[in-house]
Design a protein around this motif. Structure first.
Motif, PDB file in Angstrom:
ATOM      1  N   PHE A 150     -10.432  -3.004 -10.072  1.00  0.00           N
ATOM      2  CA  PHE A 150      -9.085  -3.084 -10.644  1.00  0.00           C
ATOM      3  C   PHE A 150      -8.282  -4.320 -10.228  1.00  0.00           C
ATOM      4  O   PHE A 150      -7.569  -4.891 -11.047  1.00  0.00           O
ATOM      5  N   VAL A 169       0.343   1.043 -16.487  1.00  0.00           N
ATOM      6  CA  VAL A 169      -0.710   0.139 -16.959  1.00  0.00           C
ATOM      7  C   VAL A 169      -2.098   0.607 -16.511  1.00  0.00           C
ATOM      8  O   VAL A 169      -2.988   0.862 -17.328  1.00  0.00           O
ATOM      9  N   ARG A 172      -3.585   3.945 -17.723  1.00  0.00           N
ATOM     10  CA  ARG A 172      -4.279   4.044 -19.015  1.00  0.00           C
ATOM     11  C   ARG A 172      -5.758   4.346 -18.819  1.00  0.00           C
ATOM     12  O   ARG A 172      -6.414   4.872 -19.710  1.00  0.00           O
ATOM     13  N   ILE A 173      -6.284   3.954 -17.656  1.00  0.00           N
ATOM     14  CA  ILE A 173      -7.711   4.132 -17.387  1.00  0.00           C
ATOM     15  C   ILE A 173      -7.874   5.340 -16.463  1.00  0.00           C
ATOM     16  O   ILE A 173      -7.445   5.302 -15.307  1.00  0.00           O
ATOM     17  N   TYR A 183     -14.887   5.782 -22.945  1.00  0.00           N
ATOM     18  CA  TYR A 183     -13.709   5.056 -22.452  1.00  0.00           C
ATOM     19  C   TYR A 183     -12.445   5.862 -22.709  1.00  0.00           C
ATOM     20  O   TYR A 183     -11.530   5.887 -21.906  1.00  0.00           O
ATOM     21  N   ARG A 279     -13.249  -9.821 -20.418  1.00  0.00           N
ATOM     22  CA  ARG A 279     -14.292  -8.954 -20.985  1.00  0.00           C
ATOM     23  C   ARG A 279     -14.997  -9.652 -22.130  1.00  0.00           C
ATOM     24  O   ARG A 279     -14.466 -10.611 -22.706  1.00  0.00           O
ATOM     25  N   TYR A 344       4.128  -1.302 -24.592  1.00  0.00           N
ATOM     26  CA  TYR A 344       2.674  -1.448 -24.584  1.00  0.00           C
ATOM     27  C   TYR A 344       2.090  -0.287 -25.391  1.00  0.00           C
ATOM     28  O   TYR A 344       1.526   0.646 -24.851  1.00  0.00           O
TER      29      TYR A 344
HETATM   30  N1  UDP Z   1      -8.076  -2.443 -15.900  1.00  0.00           N
HETATM   31  C1  UDP Z   1      -8.730  -2.842 -14.747  1.00  0.00           C
HETATM   32  N2  UDP Z   1     -10.090  -2.946 -14.763  1.00  0.00           N
HETATM   33  C2  UDP Z   1     -10.834  -2.686 -15.872  1.00  0.00           C
HETATM   34  C3  UDP Z   1     -10.167  -2.283 -17.040  1.00  0.00           C
HETATM   35  C4  UDP Z   1      -8.778  -2.186 -17.030  1.00  0.00           C
HETATM   36  O1  UDP Z   1      -8.102  -3.104 -13.731  1.00  0.00           O
HETATM   37  O2  UDP Z   1     -12.077  -2.800 -15.816  1.00  0.00           O
HETATM   38  C5  UDP Z   1      -6.595  -2.335 -15.870  1.00  0.00           C
HETATM   39  C6  UDP Z   1      -5.915  -3.653 -16.285  1.00  0.00           C
HETATM   40  O3  UDP Z   1      -4.714  -3.776 -15.556  1.00  0.00           O
HETATM   41  C7  UDP Z   1      -5.633  -3.428 -17.754  1.00  0.00           C
HETATM   42  C8  UDP Z   1      -5.268  -1.938 -17.759  1.00  0.00           C
HETATM   43  O4  UDP Z   1      -6.164  -1.351 -16.784  1.00  0.00           O
HETATM   44  O5  UDP Z   1      -4.566  -4.225 -18.213  1.00  0.00           O
HETATM   45  C9  UDP Z   1      -5.426  -1.247 -19.094  1.00  0.00           C
HETATM   46  O6  UDP Z   1      -6.753  -1.440 -19.572  1.00  0.00           O
HETATM   47  P1  UDP Z   1      -7.101  -1.319 -21.121  1.00  0.00           P
HETATM   48  O7  UDP Z   1      -8.566  -1.364 -21.273  1.00  0.00           O
HETATM   49  O8  UDP Z   1      -6.372  -0.165 -21.681  1.00  0.00           O
HETATM   50  O9  UDP Z   1      -6.475  -2.683 -21.640  1.00  0.00           O
HETATM   51  P2  UDP Z   1      -6.252  -3.232 -23.141  1.00  0.00           P
HETATM   52  O10 UDP Z   1      -7.433  -2.804 -23.957  1.00  0.00           O
HETATM   53  O11 UDP Z   1      -4.956  -2.652 -23.594  1.00  0.00           O
HETATM   54  O12 UDP Z   1      -6.197  -4.694 -22.915  1.00  0.00           O
END
Ligand code: UDP
Ligand code: FAD
Length: 364
Positions: A150, A169, A172-173, A183, A279, A344
């Motif tokens: 993270f 934020v 969400r995970i 996911y 990613r 968001y």
């Molecule tokens: N996040 C993280 N590691 C991961 C995936 C997500 O730390 O492998 C955190 C990161 O702060 C991110 C947030 O979780 O902004 C939300 O992730 P999400 O996949 O929902 O992001 P999005 O698809 O909205 O960019």
């Protein structure tokens, strides 16, 4: 020229509200969009090689909101799709979100769901009041997992330490003790069978809707007459930045096409600790398109491109409150969507917000 309503922005927020006004109220709507296409951030298209890509990053529809799902299902059929993400950590590709499978693979263990709960408890940090995204993870799984999965991903994504970011934020995970490696756990998940752009085109088929593309609304708004305006662009721009510029996180998207059928094991692979991108998405694994080439996308977050993500910090919430006070005084303007409301939002929440605005304010 006269319309009953003017909608600024042809993203999901603008399209949903325009569709409702034109379809249910039978009123004339003009949508003004500064880009050369509709769909906003959900826009997808076929690239030069004929591979269907999501031009503004991977979009997976997921919701527990049946009304939203049923509403969008009028405009598209869905491919049932359970999104899966792997994270590249310590040279291993392990399932994300954290599940018992992630822990077992990373540490070469064979824990059960019950045992992994104890494993997490052993490392969890006691935090009396959870205030930040960092606290959310630390109090659940402790320092090591926080650091591996993270901390650095969040620093790359936001340019901020998780300790500076709102709890919403990272929350969400999920962190799971079961073997569910999807996911998202929402009841309805899917990919529009013929893409998001097709779905969006179907939303604006009503002849009551006129579209003006490639136009900033400020270029034409003074020439128009209308009963009300629905604004889905950035609010600071609407008010000529009178309380300063709002910060939005942006992303530089880098696409590459390879002459092979498959590039990686999963639709999305996260790189928390390596490289400058967050990613890699491989589109064919989202869309199920058959093609002998494959296109991938690397996302490089930055601060000065197109606005995509509102900043989830106390400082920006405070700044936005000043704009919100102005917004609440408006009688002929309604603000809607991710940019205008500085929230968001996921796709489903944007559609929900548009349906609510329609029911509560416009249909009455
Ligand atoms: N996040 C993280 N590691 C991961 C995936 C997500 O730390 O492998 C955190 C990161 O702060 C991110 C947030 O979780 O902004 C939300 O992730 P999400 O996949 O929902 O992001 P999005 O698809 O909205 O960019
Ligand atoms: P937008 O789509 O941004 O639409 C606003 C529109 O207004 C734009 O088209 C813009 O060009 C136009 N506009 C702005 N200013 C003006 C102006 N001055 N004049 C005229 N037009 C103007 N959600 C999910 O549910 N699942 C996901 O997997 C997911 N993945 C995402 C990945 C990324 C990289 C990003 C950035 C977002 C993701 N989202 C996802 C969120 C989703 O994209 C948004 O919730 C949704 O698209 C927001 O719709 P909107 O209409 O509010 O905003």
């Amino acid at each position: 020229m006269r319309f009953d309503y003017v909608v600024v922005g042809a993203g999901l927020a603008g399209l949903t509200i325009a569709e409702r006004i034109a379809g249910v109220l039978d009123k004339k709507v003009l949508i003004i969009e500064k880009r050369g296409h509709i769909g906003g951030t959900v826009y997808d298209s076929y690239n030069e090689e004929g591979v269907l890509i999501h031009n503004y990053g991977p979009h997976i529809f997921h919701t527990n909101d049946k009304e939203v799902y049923d509403y969008l299902s009028r405009f598209t059929k869905w491919n049932d799709f359970w999104h899966r993400v792997l994270s590249y950590v310590d040279g291993n590709l392990v399932p994300m979100p954290i599940t018992v499978e992630t822990v077992n693979k990373l540490y070469n263990l064979n824990l059960s769901s019950f045992e992994v709960e104890d494993f997490f408890k052993k490392y969890a940090v006691d935090i009396p009041e959870v205030k930040t995204s960092k606290d959310v993870v630390l109090c659940r799984v402790g320092e090591e997992i926080y650091h591996k999965f993270f901390e650095n991903y969040t620093k790359k994504q936001w340019g901020l330490d998780p300790a500076e970011i709102d709890t919403s934020v990272i929350s969400r995970i999920p962190i799971r003790t079961n073997r569910d490696t999807r996911y998202f756990a929402d009841r309805y998940q899917g990919m529009p069978r013929h893409g998001y752009t097709k779905m969006c085109e179907n939303m604006v088929k009503n002849p009551n809707i006129k579209l003006l593309l490639n136009t900033d609304y400020k270029e034409v708004i003074d020439e128009l007459e209308y009963d009300a305006l629905i604004y889905t662009g950035p609010t600071d721009y609407f008010y000529d930045y009178k309380y300063g510029k709002m910060a939005y996180r942006s992303i530089r998207f880098e696409f590459e096409t390879f002459d092979c059928d498959s590039y990686q094991e999963a639709p999305v692979v996260n790189y928390p600790n390596d490289y400058d991108f967050t990613r890699i998405t491989e589109f064919k694994k989202l869309t199920w398109q058959k093609h002998d080439k494959t296109t991938i996308l690397k996302e490089f977050p930055n601060s000065d491109g197109e606005p995509y993500y509102p900043f989830p910090t106390a400082e920006y919430k405070e700044q936005f409150a000043k704009y919100r006070a102005e917004m609440e005084k408006e009688t002929k303007v309604f603000f809607l969507g991710r940019l205008a409301e500085y929230r968001y939002y996921n796709m489903d929440a944007v559609v929900r917000s548009a349906l609510d605005l329609f029911k509560e304010k416009l249909a009455k």
